[in-house]
Design an enzyme around this catalytic site. Structure first.
Site, short mmCIF file in Angstrom:
data_model
loop_
_atom_site.label_atom_id
_atom_site.label_comp_id
_atom_site.label_asym_id
_atom_site.label_seq_id
_atom_site.Cartn_x
_atom_site.Cartn_y
_atom_site.Cartn_z
N GLU A 278 0.85 -1.19 0.00
CA GLU A 278 0.00 0.00 0.00
C GLU A 278 0.88 1.23 0.00
O GLU A 278 2.04 1.17 0.41
CB GLU A 278 -0.84 0.06 1.30
CG GLU A 278 -1.89 -0.99 1.42
CD GLU A 278 -2.45 -1.01 2.84
OE1 GLU A 278 -2.58 0.06 3.47
OE2 GLU A 278 -2.73 -2.12 3.31
N LYS B 240 2.26 4.67 1.47
CA LYS B 240 2.41 5.19 2.83
C LYS B 240 2.02 6.66 2.78
O LYS B 240 2.69 7.47 2.15
CB LYS B 240 3.86 5.03 3.30
CG LYS B 240 4.06 5.42 4.74
CD LYS B 240 5.45 5.03 5.20
CE LYS B 240 5.68 5.24 6.67
NZ LYS B 240 5.16 6.47 7.24
N ASP C 7 1.37 10.44 3.95
CA ASP C 7 2.12 11.33 4.81
C ASP C 7 1.18 12.30 5.53
O ASP C 7 0.97 13.43 5.10
CB ASP C 7 3.15 12.10 3.97
CG ASP C 7 4.26 12.68 4.82
OD1 ASP C 7 4.31 12.37 6.01
OD2 ASP C 7 5.07 13.46 4.28
N TYR D 78 -6.65 1.82 6.41
CA TYR D 78 -5.98 0.58 6.03
C TYR D 78 -6.14 -0.55 7.05
O TYR D 78 -5.52 -1.59 6.93
CB TYR D 78 -4.48 0.82 5.82
CG TYR D 78 -3.82 1.71 6.87
CD1 TYR D 78 -3.54 1.24 8.13
CD2 TYR D 78 -3.49 3.02 6.55
CE1 TYR D 78 -2.95 2.05 9.08
CE2 TYR D 78 -2.89 3.84 7.50
CZ TYR D 78 -2.62 3.35 8.75
OH TYR D 78 -2.04 4.15 9.69
N LYS E 178 10.72 3.86 2.65
CA LYS E 178 10.52 5.29 2.43
C LYS E 178 11.33 5.75 1.22
O LYS E 178 12.51 5.39 1.08
CB LYS E 178 10.97 6.07 3.67
CG LYS E 178 10.11 5.74 4.89
CD LYS E 178 9.39 6.92 5.45
CE LYS E 178 10.16 7.77 6.39
NZ LYS E 178 9.42 8.76 7.08
N CYS F 287 14.00 48.82 3.26
CA CYS F 287 13.03 48.17 2.37
C CYS F 287 13.50 48.31 0.92
O CYS F 287 13.73 49.43 0.46
CB CYS F 287 11.65 48.80 2.56
SG CYS F 287 10.45 48.15 1.39
N CYS G 79 10.82 50.70 -0.87
CA CYS G 79 10.52 52.10 -0.55
C CYS G 79 11.61 52.75 0.29
O CYS G 79 11.54 53.95 0.58
CB CYS G 79 9.17 52.21 0.17
SG CYS G 79 9.23 51.62 1.87
N CYS H 162 8.65 45.87 6.61
CA CYS H 162 8.71 47.30 6.31
C CYS H 162 7.51 47.96 6.98
O CYS H 162 6.37 47.63 6.65
CB CYS H 162 8.66 47.48 4.80
SG CYS H 162 8.35 49.19 4.35
N CYS I 92 4.48 52.27 0.91
CA CYS I 92 5.32 51.24 0.30
C CYS I 92 4.52 50.53 -0.82
O CYS I 92 3.50 49.90 -0.55
CB CYS I 92 5.76 50.24 1.36
SG CYS I 92 6.82 48.94 0.73
S1 IVH Z 1 0.01 0.18 8.68
C1 IVH Z 1 1.38 -1.39 13.14
N1 IVH Z 1 -0.37 1.36 6.39
O1 IVH Z 1 2.90 5.09 8.98
C2 IVH Z 1 1.22 -0.14 12.37
N2 IVH Z 1 0.59 2.65 8.15
O2 IVH Z 1 5.35 4.14 10.52
C3 IVH Z 1 0.50 -0.43 11.12
N3 IVH Z 1 1.03 4.99 7.55
O3 IVH Z 1 1.70 4.99 12.24
C4 IVH Z 1 0.47 0.75 10.24
N4 IVH Z 1 0.29 4.86 5.50
O4 IVH Z 1 0.52 6.53 10.57
C5 IVH Z 1 0.09 1.50 7.67
N5 IVH Z 1 -0.82 2.29 4.30
C6 IVH Z 1 -0.36 2.41 5.56
C7 IVH Z 1 0.15 3.64 6.04
C8 IVH Z 1 0.61 3.71 7.36
C9 IVH Z 1 0.81 5.66 6.42
C10 IVH Z 1 1.62 5.58 8.77
C11 IVH Z 1 0.85 5.28 10.02
C12 IVH Z 1 1.80 4.57 10.92
C13 IVH Z 1 3.12 4.92 10.35
C14 IVH Z 1 4.06 3.76 10.58
#
Ligand code: IVH
Length: 718
Positions: free
Chosen positions: A111, A113, A115, A223, A310, A418, A421, A436, A442
């Site tokens: 999946e 990740k 942010d 998720y 990452k 500035c 001005c 300023c 200005c």
């Molecule tokens: S699964 C046991 N799936 O990443 C924890 N986490 O470093 C299971 N996150 O705290 C987490 N996307 O906030 C999972 N598709 C995803 C995610 C995800 C972002 C974040 C989440 C978690 C952190 C883990």
């Protein structure tokens, strides 16, 4: 149809349209029709609060204030994941999995990740009851009202085949579009914009006013499904169920076998993720089977069955060609780096393309403020590292000192005056920005204030953009917003200017012909219909954004009361803090501002809100507590409540020692009556209640002391 039925009907309809819109991208009705339904529901709920459902879709527009978020324990702790940035670590992880599962076959789910910030959302009997932040993993903050503003998040779900209580875990985030809008708004009100969508999401989920959170348009991707019983067998199954219940899940999640396929997935999304409307910083890889997850178990802080890969933020080198110091509407001076690729070092800056990074060419990057210049210690001509992570904004991370020649000694110095001005710059104590203070002459400050005034959320004069304002300013036709309302056709017709771009050398003439002038004058005239809240926002009071302006307009109703409000009155309003209050007070002590305001008022701009609240009838029930039970003939229950409130009383849900009156109708609750008797609460029938207002007219009843309780009550015998 009675109000309760209508409330239920509307809630159902709105919910269905929401689901279609956010989950299926279908829209059967126009935005306006949708808003209409929502407004009708909101009005009904305000009138009949007792019928408001806890899963009402009006929660999505917010309106609740939470002063302090309660800390709550998670039923299941919220863990974090092991992170890695390289493929070898992934292969090592896979080897550990293989060993742990003793040669049995297994599958992975990959999946994205997200942010953002982790959220845990609890449902009971299908209804969303709580939304909590991760906190320290064991205990987070209850941010339910703010979580409910996520439009794509189901406030209730079908409960067939599901346990009566469960939790959904996922990530709350701010999509790029909302992020950009928010930052533009913050910049326009002189607030510090957020550095990236994650900080913006985190700040927005923790706002006290959920209406403000709603305005910021957060989203959520989920998720994880958790319950006391094992409901599903695999991550795949739970993702499919989450989707069918209406939760957003990772776009493009996939079930794969073998670590090579995982790595293929990672490569595939490395470039593709930049096309998504929200920030992602990697891929999460999970063992699909829950039985196998259990078999692998956990280390002290993270599961052995999952790992996060990452992506490294893309990093490129660039040459610092020059630094411009830009003066904003509020006078803040921001250093901006002008950059080119190293290979373009000798190309004139106007012809340089810039540095290609994460899909775009970058020629400018903000250097934020004087402190950042000191931190980086940049010299003109330096090679610097430019980074663009999930965050759309490119950032200079450091100087490549190895590439600095001996002759490269010209430091970048923050100006003392500035650049626009010539006024000496100042820095307020505790603030990083220099600004300023010459807000009366200005040029970029004057132009910026007019640009702000015509903006969509202010007076919405879309026939006047930045270039046209610049032209009018250069021709000395406008200096402030009030000047707009004195512009005449003969002054505008035939104006022209070359808006040449110093960088590209491109020259583009603008010319005010008949049509342009007509549109400008029409736009200015129409702006007189804009509401008081728009005018208030348009004034450009520092820290007063569109939402705060709306709040002030709603509270004070007109400019005169706002002008005469003192510090204490201002800060008593939710979401109006010290900083905003001081800024408002400052604004109204400036004679120049007062003069402009007066001219705007004379020009016919709205300085009062039109929607007036119901006027109170009397204060005859002032301080009295009522409990209402049963059904009534003359009054709908809601209008009885309304009547009490319009006369200064307030209504409680249950009888207590603090109650003064119990009004009983047909089918009243016998236990309430019992309790009222026990506590010597005065009991009124519907007739008695109504009679109070008829006999001698509201306001003429008198209170006498009731000997048994010592409490005042209304003497109905008079
Ligand atoms: S699964 C046991 N799936 O990443 C924890 N986490 O470093 C299971 N996150 O705290 C987490 N996307 O906030 C999972 N598709 C995803 C995610 C995800 C972002 C974040 C989440 C978690 C952190 C883990």
């Amino acid at each position: 149809m009675n109000p309760e039925q209508r409330i239920n009907e509307l809630a159902g309809q709105i919910d269905r349209y929401n689901f279609q819109y956010y989950q299926q991208s279908i829209s059967e009705i126009s935005d306006m029709e949708f808003d209409f339904l929502l407004k009708e529901l909101d009005a009904l709920e305000k009138k009949y609060p007792e019928f408001r459902r806890s899963d009402s879709p009006t929660a999505r527009v917010g309106g609740t204030i939470t002063k302090n978020f309660n800390a709550v324990y998670h039923q299941f702790p919220m863990l974090s994941l092991d992170n890695t940035y390289n493929e070898q670590d992934l292969r090592d992880f896979d080897a550990r999995v293989q060993k742990g599962l003793a040669g049995k076959s297994y599958e992975y789910i990959c999946e994205l990740k997200f942010d953002g910030i982790s959220l845990s959302i609890a449902y009971e009997n299908g209804i969303l009851v709580r939304g909590v932040t991760r906190g320290d993993g064991l205990r987070g903050d209850d941010i339910t009202n703010n979580v409910k503003t996520i439009k794509s998040l189901p406030l209730h779900v079908k409960t067939e085949n599901l346990p009566s209580a469960f939790e959904i875990r996922g990530e709350g985030l701010m999509p790029f579009g909302s992020f950009q809008k928010l930052n533009e708004e913050m910049e326009s009100t002189g607030e510090n914009p957020y550095a990236n969508p994650r900080n913006a999401a985190s700040g927005s989920f923790k706002l006290q006013d959920s209406a403000e959170t709603a305005h910021r348009e957060l989203d959520g991707y989920f998720y994880y499904f958790l319950s006391a019983e094992n409901t599903f067998k695999s991550q795949e199954e739970s993702l499919l169920v989450l989707q069918s219940l209406g939760f957003k899940t990772s776009p493009g999640w996939e079930k794969v076998t073998g670590i090579d396929a995982v790595i293929g997935y990672i490569h595939h999304w490395e470039a593709k993720r930049s096309t998504l409307p929200f920030a992602t910083d990697g891929i999460v890889i999970k063992i699909n089977s829950f039985a196998q997850q259990e078999e692998l178990g956990m280390t002290a802080k993270s599961p052995r069955w999952a790992i996060a890969f990452k992506y490294k933020a893309e990093n490129k080198s660039a040459v610092l060609r020059s630094v411009s110091f830009q003066v904003g509407r509020t006078g803040t001076v921001t250093p901006v780096a002008n950059l080119s690729a190293e290979s373009e070092r000798t190309v004139p800056f106007g012809e340089a393309k810039g540095v290609h990074i994460s899909g775009t060419y970058v020629k400018h990057a903000t250097l934020h403020n004087a402190n950042e210049l000191l931190r980086l210690d940049v010299r003109l001509g330096d090679v610097v590292f430019l980074e663009k992570s999930g965050e759309i904004i490119p950032k200079i991370t450091r100087v490549d000192v190895n590439k600095r020649s001996l002759f490269q000694t010209v430091p970048v110095v923050f100006p003392s005056y500035c650049p626009e001005c010539g006024f000496p710059l100042v820095r307020n104590e505790g603030e990083v920005a220099f600004y300023c203070p010459n807000d009366s002459t200005c040029p970029p400050q004057l132009k910026g204030r007019i640009e702000h005034f015509v903006a969509r959320k202010a007076m919405n004069i879309d026939s006047l953009g930045q270039e046209k304002i610049a032209l009018l300013f250069d021709k000395k036709l406008i200096r402030n917003s009030a000047d707009l309302y004195e512009l005449r056709y003969d002054q505008l017709i035939g104006l022209q200017k070359d808006m040449s771009n110093e960088e590209t050398g491109e020259s583009r003439p603008i010319h005010f012909g008949v049509k342009t002038v007509d549109n400008i004058l029409k736009g200015i005239e129409q702006s007189k219909n804009a509401g008081f809240r728009n005018v208030l926002f348009g004034l450009g009071i520092r820290f007063v954004g569109a939402t705060v302006a709306a709040k002030l307009a709603g509270h004070f109703k007109n400019i005169t009361s706002l002008r005469s409000a003192g510090y204490n009155e201002l800060i008593a309003i939710p979401e109006i803090g010290e900083r905003i209050a001081r800024s408002i007070l400052d604004y109204f002590t400036d004679t120049e501002n007062l003069r402009t305001l007066e001219r705007l008022q004379k020009a016919g701009l709205k300085m009062t809100t039109e929607e007036q609240p119901d006027p109170a009838e009397s204060e005859v029930l002032e301080g009295k507590s009522f409990v209402v039970s049963g059904t009534f003939d003359e009054y709908q229950r809601g209008s009885l409540v309304h009547k009490i409130e319009m006369n200064g009383g307030h209504v409680q849900s249950g009888v207590s020692s603090k109650s003064d009156f119990l009004v009983i109708g047909e089918n009243f609750g016998p236990s309430k009556l019992e309790k009222a008797k026990k506590l010597n609460v005065w009991i009124l029938s519907e007739n008695e209640f109504g009679g109070l207002f008829q006999r001698s007219g509201v306001g003429t009843q008198r209170y006498v002391n009731r000997p048994e309780t010592g409490r005042n009550f209304m003497d109905t015998a008079i």
